[in-house]
Structure formats: C-alpha cells, structure tokens
Design an enzyme around this catalytic site. Structure first.
Site, short mmCIF file in Angstrom:
data_model
loop_
_atom_site.label_atom_id
_atom_site.label_comp_id
_atom_site.label_asym_id
_atom_site.label_seq_id
_atom_site.Cartn_x
_atom_site.Cartn_y
_atom_site.Cartn_z
N SER A 168 -7.91 72.88 13.35
CA SER A 168 -9.28 73.46 12.74
C SER A 168 -10.26 72.15 12.52
O SER A 168 -11.30 72.05 12.10
CB SER A 168 -9.19 74.00 11.41
OG SER A 168 -8.67 72.91 10.40
N LYS A 219 -9.84 69.88 4.78
CA LYS A 219 -11.06 70.44 5.20
C LYS A 219 -12.33 69.66 4.89
O LYS A 219 -11.98 68.80 3.88
CB LYS A 219 -11.29 71.86 4.66
CG LYS A 219 -10.38 73.06 5.23
CD LYS A 219 -10.62 73.53 6.83
CE LYS A 219 -9.75 74.34 7.17
NZ LYS A 219 -8.47 74.31 7.18
#
Length: 231
Positions: free
Chosen positions: A146, A183
């Site tokens: 991701s 993230k």
C-alpha cells in the site's frame, strides 16, 4: 553489512556500457525530464512513461544506483541525479564510517496494506548511521504494497523513531484497534486519516474517539536483505 561501491567509468567505456536496454530507457526518461522540466522524475513517473509497474521501475533504478550511473538521496522527493562519468577514473570503494553506525532492533512486521496484529518480537537488527537514527529507534519489516508510491516495498525495513505525536504528511507507524500499519498521516478537526501511497487502497478514516495510537515516525527505509537476523 556489505560495503557499497561507487562505480566510475573505466578508460574507453561508453556512457551506456553496463546498462540493460531497460536501464538505458530509464536513463533517457531521466535526461528528458531534466531537460524539459529542470527536475528529475519520480520513480512513479518513470514507470508511467515506460508502461512499467512501479516496483519494477524501482528495482531498475536501484540497479542503476549500484552501477554508479545515478545517485539518490533516501526519502527525498525527486532526488535522482545523473553521475557524470569520468573516463580516467577506476571504481572507488566507499566504506561506511563504522564509528557512526548504531544497531537498530527489528521488532517485528508492519502492514503496508491491511493492518496486522501488533506483536513485538526481536528478530534481528539493522546498522544505521547515528545521524539518521537519532533518539529511541526501532525497525519493522514491511508486509504489503500500500506504500509503493512512497517507495516502501514489501520486504523493506522501515526505521521508526518512537514518538507519540507527528505532523500532517508524516509517514507513521500507527496502532489501530490493536493492529499495526504504516501510512501517511493527515489530521483534520473532524477525523484522522491514514492514507496509503497506492491507488488500489482506500484511506483509513478514524472518527473522533477512535482507537488509534501513533507508535512513531518513519525516518528511513532500508531494502530487504539489509538486516542481521537472529534466525
């Protein structure tokens, strides 16, 4: 930890000698971008220009770095530089300043994808420059894709400084409902967002009062194979 070599041109060596056809095309994309925009391209832009997947482009860029055709500054956007080749000079060995190296413990894995259960397990260590690994630091092995557009790939290690606070835009390791993820952090008055760097994934939106804890800020990324494992 293996020594890195900076390769310079040998007498009579052509500018593209030692490159694969794919690497020659990447070098041309870099030159064109610098000539056109005054700035080097990102790895993602290189991939788009050549119809490649970003991980494949990243791998070829890293090989060009190892061969000494380009250099990059870790974790700096648009940092690709073309190395001017000197036909008179031989390869020069570059050795790390051992006095500045400090061990950073690898304590487990972190998800670059779906958050995974946060379990601390000392599995090895990385040797890092003490100027980078300032303060209490640890490392985690990345699982998932991701964060590939931030050039964080599965199998890489993220070096994290332990801190409970971070700023908008920082890449962080967060504990969300007991699970760990890496993230990019964005904070607004209403919510906290943990945004991926891959269009295939959606941001994780944490409502007010949500169970989230910032474990630390990512300082550096090391490629897989950099660890001294206990296994």
């Amino acid at each position: 930890m293996t020594d890195r070599k900076e390769h310079k041109m040998k007498p009579g060596r052509r500018p593209t000698e030692g490159m694969t056809p794919s690497q020659e095309r990447i070098m041309q994309v870099i030159r064109n971008a610098i000539d056109r925009d005054g700035l080097p391209p990102t790895v993602k832009e290189i991939a788009e220009a050549l119809g490649m997947k970003t991980p494949s482009a990243h791998e070829q860029v890293q090989k060009l770095v190892k061969k000494g055709f380009i250099r990059r500054t870790p974790r700096k956007a648009r940092s690709i530089e073309i190395v001017e080749q000197s036909p008179e000079e031989e390869p020069v060995e570059k050795k790390p300043d051992v006095a500045r190296l400090v061990p950073v413990p690898i304590i487990g894995e972190v998800a670059a994808g779906i958050p995974i259960l946060a379990v601390e397990n000392h599995i090895g260590e990385l040797l890092m420059d003490s100027r980078t690994a300032r303060g209490p630091c640890f490392a985690l092995k990345v699982k998932g894709d991701s964060m590939i557009d931030a050039e964080i790939f599965e199998g890489d290690y993220v070096v994290v400084r332990h801190q409970a606070l971070a700023e908008n835009g920082d890449i962080v390791v967060a504990i969300l409902d007991g699970e760990a993820t890496v993230k990019r952090l964005y904070i607004s008055e209403e919510t906290i967002e943990l945004r991926p760097e891959n269009r295939s994934y959606q941001p994780i939106v944490v409502p007010p009062g949500g169970d989230i804890r910032i474990l630390g800020k990512v300082l550096a990324v090391r490629g897989h194979g950099a660890a001294n494992n206990n296994e």
